[in-house]
Design an enzyme around this catalytic site. Structure first.
Site, mmCIF file in Angstrom:
data_model
loop_
_atom_site.group_PDB
_atom_site.id
_atom_site.type_symbol
_atom_site.label_atom_id
_atom_site.label_comp_id
_atom_site.label_asym_id
_atom_site.label_seq_id
_atom_site.Cartn_x
_atom_site.Cartn_y
_atom_site.Cartn_z
ATOM 1 C CE LYS A 108 -1.691 1.743 3.962
ATOM 2 N NZ LYS A 108 -1.378 3.197 4.087
ATOM 3 C CG ASP B 101 3.261 1.621 9.681
ATOM 4 O OD1 ASP B 101 3.188 2.554 10.487
ATOM 5 O OD2 ASP B 101 3.138 1.775 8.458
ATOM 6 C CB CYS C 225 -4.059 12.502 12.049
ATOM 7 S SG CYS C 225 -3.384 10.870 11.871
ATOM 8 N NE ARG D 202 0.691 10.404 10.367
ATOM 9 C CZ ARG D 202 0.356 9.247 9.817
ATOM 10 N NH1 ARG D 202 -0.819 8.732 10.003
ATOM 11 N NH2 ARG D 202 1.196 8.599 9.051
ATOM 12 N NE ARG E 156 -6.771 4.575 5.618
ATOM 13 C CZ ARG E 156 -6.000 5.479 6.219
ATOM 14 N NH1 ARG E 156 -6.288 5.870 7.431
ATOM 15 N NH2 ARG E 156 -4.965 6.001 5.600
#
Ligand code: UD1
Length: 422
Positions: free
Chosen positions: A23, A306, A117, A122, A398
């Site tokens: 992604k 992540d 966010c 960010r 997502r």
């Protein structure tokens, strides 16, 4: 009615999982179509909500998009708008990537500020500082960044104050058709940056140094079309590797490579994982009980932020304890209260979380707050005793292509069900 993911936990994952295209690579590669009037064809594109959002955004700008099963052809021969509207940018922060290419090619771009966010502020200040160094003016008007460079952008020497993946990509895209040479220093070194450089070079750009902390770009007057294969998703790879371990399973991950996961591999090996490289992928299983290891997230090649949430789920059942420190994003511990509801023993002190391993997690209804928190909860649910239901699935959609099918193929009992929203 709302849709939730129901996981009946406690079954080891055994089998093979095909990893999809990345992604985080596909998004900037799609945006690269804005730099040429010829078609850009991408293959190995994952089937994800963020890809659909990016397609929609590009279509609003006038790009003609056609798609096959895992291919996208994007043609920006007739751009009709240079505005990225709030409604789309607020759902996907990576929309800000259109800023650089639009101002570089059309001399103007109007992109909504992403706004609040879940992961903290960010900011996009580094993106704007870089574009200003290349001759653009950047102002804020009614929540929109207005970038202008009526005579085009010029090359610049620019050092990033903060190592930012998105800013590195935005400036590489812009510099590829700016006049003269651009040298970007203290840039992100993520494999997705290398993928973008390779794609831009296939389109006729002159980008060197991607994967190091200095990237040099000789601007060219125009780029041409190309066909390019998106790299494997290293974050999906790491997520399923951790899911295999947390369930005590034995899984082969295909269409990927361990080369993208140096620190994740080292950390998981310390925790008791065994990796066996195979053609086009690797096998992972555990060698005895999972041991507690300390983790600090860092820009690549450090441990990926992540993968912090699934790693925390894994540490939740370790022998011993683990100190997990998040250095990239503020507010990236929103999965902690949910994991605690599943029986994990976690105390947060500022940017660090002390995780003391428990023997077993137990299933519970939990709520996802972002893409990676979601996969942390999935991992915990797969290992837990009993049923876990995860709500707010749009976060998962997502970032994880065909999640249920991939997990079911390895014996997991997981399904989407409709529940009363009240
Ligand atoms: C990308 C990834 C995301 C990953 C992150 C860090 C995509 C689509 N997303 O996000 O999955 O978690 O990298 O590896 O590729 N910052 C500033 N000013 C800026 C830009 C960033 O202060 O102008 C700060 C951010 O607030 C954050 C840090 O820099 O604290 C890193 O952010 P960045 O690398 O830009 O993340 P993204 O590109 O948004």
């Amino acid at each position: 009615m709302a849709t939730v993911l129901k996981i009946q936990g406690g079954f080891p994952l055994n089998g093979t999982i095909q990893i999809s295209g990345a992604k985080n690579s596909a998004l900037p590669l799609m945006v690269a179509c804005l730099l040429t009037d010829q078609p850009l064809t991408l293959t190995n594109v994952p089937n994800l909500a963020d890809i659909r959002t990016t397609t929609q955004l590009l279509e609003i700008l006038g790009v003609v998009a056609t798609q096959g099963e895992d291919t996208r052809t994007l043609c920006a021969s007739h751009i009709t708008s240079t505005t990225a509207p709030y409604d789309l940018v607020k759902t996907m922060r990576a929309s800000v990537l259109v800023l650089g290419p639009l101002v570089a090619r059309y001399g103007i771009a109007r992109v909504s500020l992403p706004g609040g966010c879940a992961l903290g502020a960010r900011a996009v200040d580094v993106h704007l500082e870089g574009l200003r160094a290349m001759g653009a003016t950047c102002d804020l008007d009614e929540g929109y960044i207005i970038a202008k460079a009526p005579n085009g952008l010029h090359g610049a020497n620019f050092t990033m104050r903060v190592v930012s993946v998105g800013a590195t990509e935005n400036l590489m895209l812009a510099a590829s058709i700016a006049k003269g040479q651009t040298i970007l220093r203290n840039v992100a070194r993520e494999p997705e940056i290398v993928d973008l450089a390779n794609c831009l070079n296939a389109m006729g750009a002159k980008v060197e140094g991607a994967g190091t902390d200095t990237i040099t770009i000789e601007g060219v007057s125009a780029l041409h079309g190309a066909t390019y294969k998106v790299m494997p998703d290293r974050l999906e790879t790491g997520s399923y590797a951790i899911a295999a371990l947390i369930t005590g399973g034995d899984v082969v991950l295909k269409n990927t490579s361990l080369d993208y996961l140096p620190m994740v591999r080292e950390t998981l090996e310390k925790a008791g994982a065994v990796f066996e490289e195979e053609v086009d992928g690797f096998r992972i299983y555990q060698n005895g009980p999972i041991q507690g290891v300390d983790v600090m997230t860092e820009p690549y090649p450090g441990f990926a932020t992540d993968l912090q949430a699934p790693m925390m789920a894994l540490m939740g059942i370790c022998e011993g304890a683990s100190m997990i420190t998040e250095t990239i994003f503020e507010n990236r511990f929103m999965h902690v209260p949910e994991l605690v509801r599943m029986g994990a023993n976690i105390q947060v002190h500022g940017a660090s979380a002390m995780v003391r391993g428990v023997k077993k997690l137990s299933g519970a209804p939990v709520m996802a707050t972002d893409i990676r928190a979601s996969i942390g909860l999935v991992a915990a649910g797969l290992a837990a005793k009993g049923d876990t239901t995860i709500s707010r699935l749009y976060h998962l959609d997502r970032g994880y292509d065909s999640l249920e099918t991939k997990l079911q193929g390895c014996g997991a009992i997981v399904e989407r069900i409709k529940v009363d929203a009240s």
